[in-house]
Design an enzyme around this catalytic site. Structure first.
Site, PDB file in Angstrom:
ATOM      1  N   ASP A  13       0.857  -1.179  -0.069  1.00  0.00           N
ATOM      2  CA  ASP A  13      -0.015  -0.037  -0.001  1.00  0.00           C
ATOM      3  C   ASP A  13       0.920   1.423   0.069  1.00  0.00           C
ATOM      4  OD1 ASP A  13      -2.215  -1.484   0.131  1.00  0.00           O
ATOM      5  OD2 ASP A  13      -2.295  -1.493   2.334  1.00  0.00           O
ATOM      6  N   LYS A  16       1.884   2.329  -4.980  1.00  0.00           N
ATOM      7  CA  LYS A  16       2.312   1.582  -6.605  1.00  0.00           C
ATOM      8  C   LYS A  16       1.452   2.034  -7.727  1.00  0.00           C
ATOM      9  CE  LYS A  16       2.224  -2.217  -4.431  1.00  0.00           C
ATOM     10  NZ  LYS A  16       2.109  -1.995  -3.009  1.00  0.00           N
ATOM     11  N   GLY A  17       0.103   1.847  -7.487  1.00  0.00           N
ATOM     12  CA  GLY A  17      -0.845   1.985  -8.455  1.00  0.00           C
ATOM     13  C   GLY A  17      -0.801   3.497  -8.865  1.00  0.00           C
ATOM     14  N   LYS A  18      -0.754   4.274  -8.072  1.00  0.00           N
ATOM     15  CA  LYS A  18      -0.773   5.824  -8.781  1.00  0.00           C
ATOM     16  C   LYS A  18       0.434   6.020  -9.308  1.00  0.00           C
ATOM     17  CE  LYS A  18       0.724  10.255  -7.479  1.00  0.00           C
ATOM     18  NZ  LYS A  18       0.523  11.633  -7.007  1.00  0.00           N
ATOM     19  N   GLY A  40      -4.601  -3.966  -3.745  1.00  0.00           N
ATOM     20  CA  GLY A  40      -5.590  -3.132  -4.219  1.00  0.00           C
ATOM     21  C   GLY A  40      -4.949  -1.881  -4.485  1.00  0.00           C
ATOM     22  N   HIS A  41      -4.878  -1.582  -5.706  1.00  0.00           N
ATOM     23  CA  HIS A  41      -3.943  -0.505  -6.120  1.00  0.00           C
ATOM     24  C   HIS A  41      -4.832   0.929  -6.518  1.00  0.00           C
ATOM     25  CE1 HIS A  41      -0.318  -3.319  -7.115  1.00  0.00           C
ATOM     26  NE2 HIS A  41      -0.835  -3.161  -6.056  1.00  0.00           N
ATOM     27  N   ARG A 143       2.552 -28.850  -7.134  1.00  0.00           N
ATOM     28  CA  ARG A 143       2.227 -29.453  -8.577  1.00  0.00           C
ATOM     29  C   ARG A 143       0.948 -29.896  -8.775  1.00  0.00           C
ATOM     30  NH1 ARG A 143       7.666 -32.424  -7.709  1.00  0.00           N
ATOM     31  NH2 ARG A 143       6.449 -32.727  -5.914  1.00  0.00           N
ATOM     32  N   THR A 236       3.073 -12.758   2.689  1.00  0.00           N
ATOM     33  CA  THR A 236       2.121 -13.145   1.725  1.00  0.00           C
ATOM     34  C   THR A 236       2.857 -14.582   0.837  1.00  0.00           C
ATOM     35  OG1 THR A 236       0.758 -12.887  -0.468  1.00  0.00           O
ATOM     36  CG2 THR A 236       3.106 -11.852  -0.327  1.00  0.00           C
ATOM     37  N   LYS A 328       3.313  10.347   0.075  1.00  0.00           N
ATOM     38  CA  LYS A 328       2.571  10.666   1.111  1.00  0.00           C
ATOM     39  C   LYS A 328       3.202  11.607   2.142  1.00  0.00           C
ATOM     40  CE  LYS A 328      -1.018   8.110   1.847  1.00  0.00           C
ATOM     41  NZ  LYS A 328      -2.183   7.089   2.121  1.00  0.00           N
ATOM     42  N   SER A 408       5.751  12.512  -4.208  1.00  0.00           N
ATOM     43  CA  SER A 408       4.252  12.507  -4.324  1.00  0.00           C
ATOM     44  C   SER A 408       3.465  13.152  -3.175  1.00  0.00           C
ATOM     45  CB  SER A 408       3.622  11.141  -4.449  1.00  0.00           C
ATOM     46  OG  SER A 408       2.102  10.974  -4.489  1.00  0.00           O
ATOM     47  N   GLY A 410       0.072  14.004  -3.004  1.00  0.00           N
ATOM     48  CA  GLY A 410      -1.334  13.905  -2.835  1.00  0.00           C
ATOM     49  C   GLY A 410      -1.685  12.738  -3.886  1.00  0.00           C
TER      50      GLY A 410
HETATM   51  P1  GDP Z   1      -0.721   0.580  -3.521  1.00  0.00           P
HETATM   52  O1  GDP Z   1      -1.241  -0.741  -3.085  1.00  0.00           O
HETATM   53  O2  GDP Z   1       0.754   0.392  -3.399  1.00  0.00           O
HETATM   54  O3  GDP Z   1      -1.251   0.911  -4.876  1.00  0.00           O
HETATM   55  O4  GDP Z   1      -1.394   1.523  -2.727  1.00  0.00           O
HETATM   56  P2  GDP Z   1      -2.948   1.813  -2.159  1.00  0.00           P
HETATM   57  O5  GDP Z   1      -3.688   2.241  -3.122  1.00  0.00           O
HETATM   58  O6  GDP Z   1      -3.468   0.390  -1.624  1.00  0.00           O
HETATM   59  O7  GDP Z   1      -2.681   2.916  -0.959  1.00  0.00           O
HETATM   60  C1  GDP Z   1      -2.115   4.004  -1.364  1.00  0.00           C
HETATM   61  C2  GDP Z   1      -3.445   5.061  -0.830  1.00  0.00           C
HETATM   62  O8  GDP Z   1      -2.635   6.358  -0.709  1.00  0.00           O
HETATM   63  C3  GDP Z   1      -4.564   5.237  -2.086  1.00  0.00           C
HETATM   64  O9  GDP Z   1      -5.670   5.484  -1.169  1.00  0.00           O
HETATM   65  C4  GDP Z   1      -3.862   6.359  -2.793  1.00  0.00           C
HETATM   66  O10 GDP Z   1      -4.742   7.364  -3.563  1.00  0.00           O
HETATM   67  C5  GDP Z   1      -3.265   7.378  -1.710  1.00  0.00           C
HETATM   68  N1  GDP Z   1      -2.002   8.220  -2.193  1.00  0.00           N
HETATM   69  C6  GDP Z   1      -0.956   7.679  -3.145  1.00  0.00           C
HETATM   70  N2  GDP Z   1      -0.160   8.802  -3.120  1.00  0.00           N
HETATM   71  C7  GDP Z   1      -0.317   9.436  -2.201  1.00  0.00           C
HETATM   72  C8  GDP Z   1       0.139  10.906  -1.851  1.00  0.00           C
HETATM   73  O11 GDP Z   1       1.114  11.319  -2.213  1.00  0.00           O
HETATM   74  N3  GDP Z   1      -0.363  11.622  -0.892  1.00  0.00           N
HETATM   75  C9  GDP Z   1      -1.667  11.233  -0.208  1.00  0.00           C
HETATM   76  N4  GDP Z   1      -2.264  11.817   0.781  1.00  0.00           N
HETATM   77  N5  GDP Z   1      -2.311   9.996  -0.645  1.00  0.00           N
HETATM   78  C10 GDP Z   1      -1.740   9.440  -1.756  1.00  0.00           C
HETATM   79  P1  IMO Z   2      -0.969  -3.963  -2.148  1.00  0.00           P
HETATM   80  O1  IMO Z   2      -0.566  -4.815  -3.548  1.00  0.00           O
HETATM   81  C1  IMO Z   2      -0.978  -4.660   2.084  1.00  0.00           C
HETATM   82  C2  IMO Z   2      -0.940  -8.765   3.404  1.00  0.00           C
HETATM   83  C3  IMO Z   2      -2.239  -9.178   4.295  1.00  0.00           C
HETATM   84  C4  IMO Z   2      -1.861 -10.308   5.201  1.00  0.00           C
HETATM   85  C5  IMO Z   2      -0.465 -10.997   4.306  1.00  0.00           C
HETATM   86  C6  IMO Z   2      -1.070 -12.049   3.837  1.00  0.00           C
HETATM   87  O2  IMO Z   2      -2.208  -3.365  -2.320  1.00  0.00           O
HETATM   88  O3  IMO Z   2       0.075  -3.297  -1.634  1.00  0.00           O
HETATM   89  P2  IMO Z   2      -2.470 -12.683   1.605  1.00  0.00           P
HETATM   90  O4  IMO Z   2      -3.873 -12.496   1.427  1.00  0.00           O
HETATM   91  O5  IMO Z   2      -1.694 -12.202   0.560  1.00  0.00           O
HETATM   92  O6  IMO Z   2      -2.251 -14.176   1.907  1.00  0.00           O
HETATM   93  O7  IMO Z   2      -2.331 -12.160   2.905  1.00  0.00           O
HETATM   94  O8  IMO Z   2      -0.430  -9.874   3.257  1.00  0.00           O
HETATM   95  N1  IMO Z   2      -1.219  -8.231   2.256  1.00  0.00           N
HETATM   96  C7  IMO Z   2      -1.556  -6.802   1.817  1.00  0.00           C
HETATM   97  N2  IMO Z   2      -0.950  -5.901   2.521  1.00  0.00           N
HETATM   98  N3  IMO Z   2      -1.109  -4.364   0.710  1.00  0.00           N
HETATM   99  C8  IMO Z   2      -1.150  -5.593  -0.174  1.00  0.00           C
HETATM  100  O9  IMO Z   2      -1.259  -5.232  -1.489  1.00  0.00           O
HETATM  101  C9  IMO Z   2      -1.076  -6.855   0.441  1.00  0.00           C
HETATM  102  N4  IMO Z   2      -1.409  -8.200  -0.172  1.00  0.00           N
HETATM  103  C10 IMO Z   2      -1.595  -8.815   1.044  1.00  0.00           C
HETATM  104  O10 IMO Z   2      -3.035  -8.111   4.868  1.00  0.00           O
HETATM  105  O11 IMO Z   2      -1.238  -9.662   6.311  1.00  0.00           O
HETATM  106 MG    MG Z   3      -2.946  -1.496  -1.852  1.00  0.00          MG
END
Ligand code: GDP
Ligand code: IMO
Ligand code: MG
Length: 422
Positions: A13, A16-18, A40-41, A143, A236, A328, A408, A410
Site C-alpha cells: 500500500d 504503487k498503482g498511482k 488493491g492499487h 504441482r 504473502t 504521502k 508524491s 497527494g
Molecule cells: P498500492 O497498493 O501500493 O497501489 O497503494 P494503495 O492504493 O493501497 O494505497 C495508497 C493510498 O494512498 C491510496 O488511497 C492512494 O490514493 C493514496 N495516495 C497515493 N499517493 C498519495 C500521496 O502522495 N498523498 C496522499 N495523501 N495519498 C496518496
Molecule cells: P498491495 O499490492 C498490504 C497482507 C495481508 C496479510 C498478508 C498475507 O495493495 O500493496 P494474503 O492474502 O496475501 O495471503 O495475506 O499480506 N497483504 C497486503 N497488505 N497491501 C497488499 O497489497 C497486500 N496483499 C497482502 O494483509 O497480512
Molecule cells: Mg494496496
C-alpha cells in the site's frame, strides 16, 4: 531493451498503482508479475478514483498493452467483476489486456481453504486478505494447481479433481461452508476469461523487448511481505521482490534496468505480524486519519508508524533499488516533529542491520526533524520545497544511499513531483 521494475519497499500500500499510472506514458507495456486480488492499487485522476486488483495500473493510459504474467494468481470471478466495472466506466480492455496461460487459477475452494486455515490458526492467524492466495500458491508449488491455459482443454475434469481434493482437506478440518454462489460466479468468470487474449506471456514479453518496446513491471504487496525475505510467517505467498519479475514474467536477470522502490514518508501494515515502529498513540491515529489508512478493498484499518530506515535499507539491498519514490509526505505537512527510525536496539545493543527475528525485543532508535509545516499538496516543482523538507529528504537519501527521484504530494495523478536528478 531493458525492463524497469516498480515495487513496494514496506508492507504494501505504498502507492504503487498511482505511480505506475503516472509513469505509463513512458512505456509501451505494463506487466504484473506476482500476487493477485490480494492487491488493491488506487489511482485518481480527473476527479475519479479506481481500485485495481488483478489488472495492471497501465490500463488507463492510452492503448498500452497490459500483461498479467505467469507469476500472478487469478480469480476469474473477481477478475470478471473488475474488468466489467472498467468497461462500464468507458475503459475497454479486451484488446489491450493479455493474460498468461501459465498464471494459476484461484479456485472457490482455495478461498474457503484460506478462511479455514486462518480459523485453525486462531490468535496466530496471518490476517490474510481471504482471497485464497496462500492455498493457490501452495497448489502451484506442490504441482497440483490449475492454470489459465487449462480452461482450454478438459477443464471440467481437472476442476472436479482439484475440488474433490480440497473438499477432503476441508472435511478433515471440520470446516462448514457453502460453495454454491461462489462456484456459480466462478464458472461465469471462466467463460468470461475465454474472451480474452490468453498468451504465452514469456514469449510475448521477450519478443516485445527484441522489437525495441519498453516494459514497466508493476509489483504488488511489498518487500516486507515477501515469502523469503519478509517478516515470515506473516507474509504473502509470493516473491514480491525484484527477482519475482524474472520468474513471474520469464525475464533474464540481465534484462532488469531501473528498479524503482516506493516508500511512504511513514509506514503502514495491514494484518498481523511484527512492526517495530508501530505507533499506538495519538500520532498513529492522526497518521491513519490524515492518510486515510484503511484498506483499498477490505476497508481494514491499517496500522501506522514512523518510517523505518533499517527495514528500508534491507529492502533496497534485496531489490537492487536504483531510484526511490517518496509517497504521502503531505500527510505529515502539519506535524511539528517528524521521526525516522535509524537503528534498532536489541538486548541493549544498537544495530543498523535488519535482524533475523523482529518479532520481539526490537526497540526503534529515532532521529527527529523539525516539521516543514507547509501545505505541499499544490506544489509542482522541487523548487518550491520548504527548507525543512529538503533537509529531511537529504537525510533519507544519505541514510538509504539512493536518490529520491519522485515525491508524491497527494493521491491525484497531477500531485507528483519529479526531481531534477538523473
Ligand atoms: P498500492 O497498493 O501500493 O497501489 O497503494 P494503495 O492504493 O493501497 O494505497 C495508497 C493510498 O494512498 C491510496 O488511497 C492512494 O490514493 C493514496 N495516495 C497515493 N499517493 C498519495 C500521496 O502522495 N498523498 C496522499 N495523501 N495519498 C496518496
Ligand atoms: P498491495 O499490492 C498490504 C497482507 C495481508 C496479510 C498478508 C498475507 O495493495 O500493496 P494474503 O492474502 O496475501 O495471503 O495475506 O499480506 N497483504 C497486503 N497488505 N497491501 C497488499 O497489497 C497486500 N496483499 C497482502 O494483509 O497480512
Ligand atoms: Mg494496496
Amino acid at each position: 531493451m531493458k525492463v524497469d521494475v516498480l515495487l513496494g519497499l514496506q508492507w504494501g500500500d505504498e502507492g504503487k498503482g498511482k505511480v505506475v499510472d503516472v509513469l505509463t506514458p513512458r512505456y509501451d507495456v505494463v506487466a504484473r508479475f506476482q500476487g493477485g486480488p490480494n492487491a488493491g492499487h488506487t489511482l485518481e485522476f480527473e476527479g475519479q478514483k479506481y481500485v485495481l486488483r488483478s489488472i495492471p495500473s497501465g490500463i488507463f493510459q492510452g492503448d498500452k498493452i497490459n500483461i498479467i504474467g505467469n507469476g500472478v494468481v487469478l480469480d476469474p470471478a473477481l477478475f470478471k467483476a473488475e474488468a466489467e466495472a472498467l468497461e462500464a466506466s468507458g475503459h475497454p480492455l479486451k484488446e489491450r489486456l493479455h493474460i498468461s496461460k501459465k498464471a494459476h487459477l484461484i479456485l472457490p475452494t482455495h478461498r474457503i481453504l484460506d478462511a479455514a486455515y486462518e480459523a485453525a490458526k486462531g490468535d496466530a492467524k496471518v490476517g490474510t486478505t481471504g482471497k485464497g492466495i496462500g492455498p493457490t500458491y501452495t497448489d502451484k508449488v506442490s504441482r497440483n494447481g490449475l492454470r489459465v491455459g487449462d480452461i482450454l482443454h478438459n477443464f471440467a475434469e481437472k476442476y472436479a479433481e482439484a475440488k474433490a481434493r480440497h473438499e477432503k482437506i476441508l472435511k478433515s478440518l471440520n470446516y462448514e461452508y457453502d460453495i454454491t454462489e461462489l462456484e456459480k460466479q466462478w464458472m461465469e468468470g471462466i467463460d468470461y476469461l475465454r474472451g480474452f487474449h490468453l498468451v504465452d506471456s514469456e514469449h510475448e514479453v521477450n519478443g516485445l523487448l527484441k522489437a525495441g518496446k519498453s516494459i514497466l513491471c508493476e509489483g504488488a504487496q511489498g518487500t516486507m511481505l515477501d515469502v523469503d525475505f519478509g517478516s515470515y510467517p506473516f507474509v504473502t505467498s509470493s516473491n514480491t521482490i525484484c527477482a519475482g519479475a524474472c520468474t513471474g514474467l520469464g525475464l533474464g536477470p540481465n534484462r532488469i534496468g531501473e528498479v524503482y522502490g516506493i516508500m511512504k514518508a511513514y509506514c503502514t501494515r495491514v494484518g498481523s505480524g511484527p512492526f517495530p515502529t508501530e505507533l499506538f498513540d495519538e500520532t498513529g491515529k492522526t497518521i491513519r486519519d490524515l492518510g486515510h489508512e484503511y484498506g483499498a478493498v477490505t476497508g481494514r484499518e491499517r496500522r501506522c508508524g514512523w518510517i523505518d530506515l533499517v527495514a528500508l535499507r534491507y529492502a533496497i539491498m534485496i531489490n537492487g533499488v536504483t531510484k526511490l519514490i517518496l509517497m504521502k509526505s503531505d500527510v505529515l505537512d502539519g506535524f511539528d516533529t517528524v521521526k525516522a527510525c535509524v537503528a534498532y536496539r536489541v538486548n541493549g545493543e544498537e544495530i543498523d542491520y535488519f535482524p533475523y527475528d523482529i518479532s520481539e525485543g526490537v526497540e526503534p532508535v529515532y532521529a527527529e526533524f523539525p516539521g516543514w509545516k507547509t501545505d505541499m499538496t499544490k506544489m509542482t516543482s522541487e523548487d518550491e520545497f520548504p527548507e525543512e523538507f529538503n533537509a529531511y529528504i537529504t537525510f533519507l537519501e544519505e541514510q538509504l544511499e539512493t536518490p529520491i527521484k519522485i515525491v508524491s504530494v497527494g493521491p491525484d495523478r497531477e500531485q507528483t513531483i519529479e526531481r531534477y536528478i538523473d
